[in-house]
Design a protein around this motif. Structure first.
Motif, PDB file in Angstrom:
ATOM      1  N   GLY A   1      23.237  16.606  18.552  1.00  0.00           N
ATOM      2  CA  GLY A   1      23.492  15.672  19.642  1.00  0.00           C
ATOM      3  C   GLY A   1      22.261  14.971  20.167  1.00  0.00           C
ATOM      4  O   GLY A   1      22.338  14.238  21.161  1.00  0.00           O
ATOM      5  N   ARG A   2      21.117  15.160  19.491  1.00  0.00           N
ATOM      6  CA  ARG A   2      19.878  14.537  19.976  1.00  0.00           C
ATOM      7  C   ARG A   2      19.981  13.021  19.977  1.00  0.00           C
ATOM      8  O   ARG A   2      19.543  12.363  20.925  1.00  0.00           O
ATOM      9  CB  ARG A   2      18.696  14.992  19.120  1.00  0.00           C
ATOM     10  CG  ARG A   2      17.348  14.455  19.606  1.00  0.00           C
ATOM     11  CD  ARG A   2      16.229  15.019  18.762  1.00  0.00           C
ATOM     12  NE  ARG A   2      16.317  14.547  17.392  1.00  0.00           N
ATOM     13  CZ  ARG A   2      15.749  13.412  16.960  1.00  0.00           C
ATOM     14  NH1 ARG A   2      15.058  12.659  17.798  1.00  0.00           N
ATOM     15  NH2 ARG A   2      15.864  13.044  15.698  1.00  0.00           N
ATOM     16  N   ARG A   3      20.551  12.455  18.918  1.00  0.00           N
ATOM     17  CA  ARG A   3      20.676  10.996  18.838  1.00  0.00           C
ATOM     18  C   ARG A   3      21.620  10.457  19.916  1.00  0.00           C
ATOM     19  O   ARG A   3      21.416   9.359  20.447  1.00  0.00           O
ATOM     20  CB  ARG A   3      21.152  10.579  17.451  1.00  0.00           C
ATOM     21  CG  ARG A   3      20.146  10.883  16.344  1.00  0.00           C
ATOM     22  CD  ARG A   3      20.613  10.340  15.007  1.00  0.00           C
ATOM     23  NE  ARG A   3      19.672  10.648  13.946  1.00  0.00           N
ATOM     24  CZ  ARG A   3      18.581   9.931  13.681  1.00  0.00           C
ATOM     25  NH1 ARG A   3      18.313   8.843  14.406  1.00  0.00           N
ATOM     26  NH2 ARG A   3      17.775  10.277  12.690  1.00  0.00           N
ATOM     27  N   ILE A   4      22.644  11.228  20.251  1.00  0.00           N
ATOM     28  CA  ILE A   4      23.563  10.812  21.313  1.00  0.00           C
ATOM     29  C   ILE A   4      22.843  10.789  22.658  1.00  0.00           C
ATOM     30  O   ILE A   4      22.967   9.834  23.437  1.00  0.00           O
ATOM     31  CB  ILE A   4      24.788  11.734  21.359  1.00  0.00           C
ATOM     32  CG1 ILE A   4      25.589  11.622  20.058  1.00  0.00           C
ATOM     33  CG2 ILE A   4      25.671  11.401  22.564  1.00  0.00           C
ATOM     34  CD1 ILE A   4      26.769  12.562  19.984  1.00  0.00           C
ATOM     35  N   LEU A   5      22.063  11.837  22.922  1.00  0.00           N
ATOM     36  CA  LEU A   5      21.292  11.880  24.162  1.00  0.00           C
ATOM     37  C   LEU A   5      20.278  10.750  24.219  1.00  0.00           C
ATOM     38  O   LEU A   5      20.044  10.148  25.276  1.00  0.00           O
ATOM     39  CB  LEU A   5      20.587  13.237  24.298  1.00  0.00           C
ATOM     40  CG  LEU A   5      21.473  14.449  24.564  1.00  0.00           C
ATOM     41  CD1 LEU A   5      20.634  15.711  24.637  1.00  0.00           C
ATOM     42  CD2 LEU A   5      22.252  14.269  25.867  1.00  0.00           C
ATOM     43  N   ASP A   6      19.682  10.452  23.077  1.00  0.00           N
ATOM     44  CA  ASP A   6      18.716   9.368  23.015  1.00  0.00           C
ATOM     45  C   ASP A   6      19.379   8.035  23.356  1.00  0.00           C
ATOM     46  O   ASP A   6      18.789   7.169  24.018  1.00  0.00           O
ATOM     47  CB  ASP A   6      18.083   9.315  21.622  1.00  0.00           C
ATOM     48  CG  ASP A   6      16.864   8.431  21.578  1.00  0.00           C
ATOM     49  OD1 ASP A   6      16.085   8.428  22.552  1.00  0.00           O
ATOM     50  OD2 ASP A   6      16.682   7.713  20.572  1.00  0.00           O
ATOM     51  N   ALA A   7      20.606   7.853  22.915  1.00  0.00           N
ATOM     52  CA  ALA A   7      21.332   6.615  23.217  1.00  0.00           C
ATOM     53  C   ALA A   7      21.772   6.565  24.673  1.00  0.00           C
ATOM     54  O   ALA A   7      21.799   5.488  25.288  1.00  0.00           O
ATOM     55  CB  ALA A   7      22.543   6.491  22.297  1.00  0.00           C
ATOM     56  N   ILE A   8      22.110   7.733  25.248  1.00  0.00           N
ATOM     57  CA  ILE A   8      22.545   7.779  26.642  1.00  0.00           C
ATOM     58  C   ILE A   8      21.453   7.288  27.589  1.00  0.00           C
ATOM     59  O   ILE A   8      21.737   6.700  28.637  1.00  0.00           O
ATOM     60  CB  ILE A   8      22.997   9.210  27.012  1.00  0.00           C
ATOM     61  CG1 ILE A   8      24.307   9.540  26.293  1.00  0.00           C
ATOM     62  CG2 ILE A   8      23.140   9.379  28.514  1.00  0.00           C
ATOM     63  CD1 ILE A   8      24.771  10.966  26.491  1.00  0.00           C
ATOM     64  N   VAL A   9      20.198   7.502  27.198  1.00  0.00           N
ATOM     65  CA  VAL A   9      19.082   7.060  28.037  1.00  0.00           C
ATOM     66  C   VAL A   9      19.160   5.566  28.318  1.00  0.00           C
ATOM     67  O   VAL A   9      18.780   5.093  29.398  1.00  0.00           O
ATOM     68  CB  VAL A   9      17.738   7.415  27.358  1.00  0.00           C
ATOM     69  CG1 VAL A   9      16.575   6.764  28.095  1.00  0.00           C
ATOM     70  CG2 VAL A   9      17.558   8.922  27.308  1.00  0.00           C
ATOM     71  N   ASP A  10      19.678   4.803  27.371  1.00  0.00           N
ATOM     72  CA  ASP A  10      19.727   3.343  27.513  1.00  0.00           C
ATOM     73  C   ASP A  10      20.945   2.846  28.284  1.00  0.00           C
ATOM     74  O   ASP A  10      21.070   1.634  28.507  1.00  0.00           O
ATOM     75  CB  ASP A  10      19.718   2.682  26.128  1.00  0.00           C
ATOM     76  CG  ASP A  10      18.395   2.871  25.412  1.00  0.00           C
ATOM     77  OD1 ASP A  10      17.357   2.908  26.095  1.00  0.00           O
ATOM     78  OD2 ASP A  10      18.399   2.972  24.170  1.00  0.00           O
ATOM     79  N   VAL A  11      21.843   3.741  28.683  1.00  0.00           N
ATOM     80  CA  VAL A  11      23.051   3.316  29.396  1.00  0.00           C
ATOM     81  C   VAL A  11      22.731   2.531  30.665  1.00  0.00           C
ATOM     82  O   VAL A  11      23.346   1.485  30.924  1.00  0.00           O
ATOM     83  CB  VAL A  11      23.955   4.530  29.707  1.00  0.00           C
ATOM     84  CG1 VAL A  11      25.078   4.138  30.668  1.00  0.00           C
ATOM     85  CG2 VAL A  11      24.539   5.085  28.413  1.00  0.00           C
ATOM     86  N   PRO A  12      21.781   2.985  31.514  1.00  0.00           N
ATOM     87  CA  PRO A  12      21.458   2.173  32.708  1.00  0.00           C
ATOM     88  C   PRO A  12      20.959   0.771  32.374  1.00  0.00           C
ATOM     89  O   PRO A  12      21.107  -0.140  33.186  1.00  0.00           O
ATOM     90  CB  PRO A  12      20.357   2.999  33.395  1.00  0.00           C
ATOM     91  CG  PRO A  12      20.612   4.393  32.962  1.00  0.00           C
ATOM     92  CD  PRO A  12      21.083   4.280  31.541  1.00  0.00           C
ATOM     93  N   PHE A  13      20.348   0.596  31.183  1.00  0.00           N
ATOM     94  CA  PHE A  13      19.951  -0.743  30.748  1.00  0.00           C
ATOM     95  C   PHE A  13      21.176  -1.627  30.506  1.00  0.00           C
ATOM     96  O   PHE A  13      21.201  -2.805  30.858  1.00  0.00           O
ATOM     97  CB  PHE A  13      19.152  -0.667  29.441  1.00  0.00           C
ATOM     98  CG  PHE A  13      17.695  -0.389  29.643  1.00  0.00           C
ATOM     99  CD1 PHE A  13      17.010  -0.879  30.732  1.00  0.00           C
ATOM    100  CD2 PHE A  13      16.997   0.359  28.708  1.00  0.00           C
ATOM    101  CE1 PHE A  13      15.657  -0.632  30.909  1.00  0.00           C
ATOM    102  CE2 PHE A  13      15.646   0.621  28.868  1.00  0.00           C
ATOM    103  CZ  PHE A  13      14.971   0.128  29.978  1.00  0.00           C
ATOM    104  N   ALA A  14      22.186  -1.044  29.863  1.00  0.00           N
ATOM    105  CA  ALA A  14      23.328  -1.823  29.398  1.00  0.00           C
ATOM    106  C   ALA A  14      24.357  -2.083  30.487  1.00  0.00           C
ATOM    107  O   ALA A  14      25.045  -3.106  30.461  1.00  0.00           O
ATOM    108  CB  ALA A  14      23.985  -1.108  28.216  1.00  0.00           C
ATOM    109  N   LEU A  15      24.499  -1.156  31.441  1.00  0.00           N
ATOM    110  CA  LEU A  15      25.522  -1.303  32.466  1.00  0.00           C
ATOM    111  C   LEU A  15      25.191  -2.443  33.426  1.00  0.00           C
ATOM    112  O   LEU A  15      24.058  -2.541  33.899  1.00  0.00           O
ATOM    113  CB  LEU A  15      25.652  -0.014  33.279  1.00  0.00           C
ATOM    114  CG  LEU A  15      26.570   1.091  32.764  1.00  0.00           C
ATOM    115  CD1 LEU A  15      26.566   2.248  33.753  1.00  0.00           C
ATOM    116  CD2 LEU A  15      27.981   0.582  32.549  1.00  0.00           C
ATOM    117  N   PRO A  16      26.151  -3.291  33.748  1.00  0.00           N
ATOM    118  CA  PRO A  16      25.945  -4.231  34.862  1.00  0.00           C
ATOM    119  C   PRO A  16      25.668  -3.450  36.141  1.00  0.00           C
ATOM    120  O   PRO A  16      26.239  -2.372  36.356  1.00  0.00           O
ATOM    121  CB  PRO A  16      27.280  -4.982  34.935  1.00  0.00           C
ATOM    122  CG  PRO A  16      27.890  -4.816  33.585  1.00  0.00           C
ATOM    123  CD  PRO A  16      27.445  -3.474  33.093  1.00  0.00           C
TER     124      PRO A  16
END
Length: 278
Positions: free
Chosen positions: A93-108
């Motif tokens: 799940g490391r790659r999933i966690l790595d992608a989650i970090v960018d969620v605040p970037f993507a969310l309006p």
């Protein structure tokens, strides 16, 4: 050689690229900022001082800058831990966690604000158990702090991550083989190499938090002198057609933010000069 005094540049076009750079930065950054300062000149010095030293303005500035600074500090610590886990360890799940970090970037920002408000409201998933403990998050300064932490964490992680990736683990192994303890390796080997990147991440997280509007106003409560941020006060003054007042507050925010970031950049430069070569 050019003119017998210097070497020919490997990459041509310095004059053109520098001209385009200065022109673009002038149009996009310098001219709007100059217009901001010129608008504030419509006020006399006494009027300017009265506006920026009013109780409501000072409280809004304290909330914005104070909570942004605290949020950036938290993100500095927690972001460093997240980076260390993502870079130095391999786990499911490391790659999933790595992608989650960018969620605040993507969310309006509005979506982020609504999500945080729903989560931390007194009947929310996290707000309800916290309310039982006497901790109210939504519609308080604590809610502003939570929103600022949420939107700032990616700046620290994505700034420090590539530097840690480039830091060879063999350096840590060499320090251990020379008798250094784990904490000595962290403080004397790893942190000095990461320090400039940590400062950059802190500055970016701080700057983003100071200017954040969309995600904060939903969870802040927006009570004057209690949970009202400076960007919201600027919007309120604009809606009241008090353009000069809004400009005065914006100028103060700009100057203070510039001074803080300038100091951080100087510290970063100093740290880069002190980083040992391996």
């Amino acid at each position: 050689m050019i003119g017998g005094s210097g070497r020919r540049r490997t990459l041509p076009g310095f004059g053109l690229t520098m001209g385009l750079t200065l022109t673009w930065l002038g149009i996009i950054v310098l001219i709007p900022l100059a217009g901001l300062f010129l608008k504030s000149f419509e006020l006399s010095f006494a009027q300017f001082v009265d506006i920026v030293t009013s109780r409501r303005t000072l409280n809004a500035l304290k909330i914005s800058f104070g909570l942004a600074f605290l949020a950036a500090l938290v993100n500095l610590v927690m972001g460093s831990i997240i980076v260390w886990a993502l870079v130095r360890y391999r786990f499911p799940g490391r790659r999933i966690l790595d992608a989650i970090v960018d969620v605040p970037f993507a969310l309006p920002t509005a979506v982020a604000g609504i999500a945080l408000t729903t989560l931390f409201a007194q009947n929310g998933w996290l707000g309800a158990p916290l309310a039982e403990l006497g901790i109210k998050v939504a519609f308080t300064p604590l809610g502003i702090f939570v929103a600022m932490v949420f939107i700032g964490i990616p700046f620290v992680v994505r700034t420090v991550q590539p530097v840690l990736i480039d830091l060879d683990p063999e350096i840590e192994e060499a320090a251990a083989s020379l008798g250094a303890s784990r904490w000595q390796t962290v403080w004397r080997v790893i942190l000095p190499s990461l320090f400039p990147a940590l400062l950059t991440g802190f500055a970016l997280a701080f700057a983003r938090a100071v200017g954040e509007y969309g995600s904060v106003i939903f969870i802040a409560g927006n009570l004057p002198n209690v949970s009202e941020i400076a960007p919201l006060l600027i919007v309120i003054r604009l809606s009241e057609f008090r353009y000069a007042d809004a400009t005065a507050i914006a100028v103060v925010m700009l100057v203070v933010a510039f001074l803080v970031i300038f100091v951080i950049n100087r510290l970063q430069r100093w740290a880069q000069l002190r980083v040992p070569t391996h």
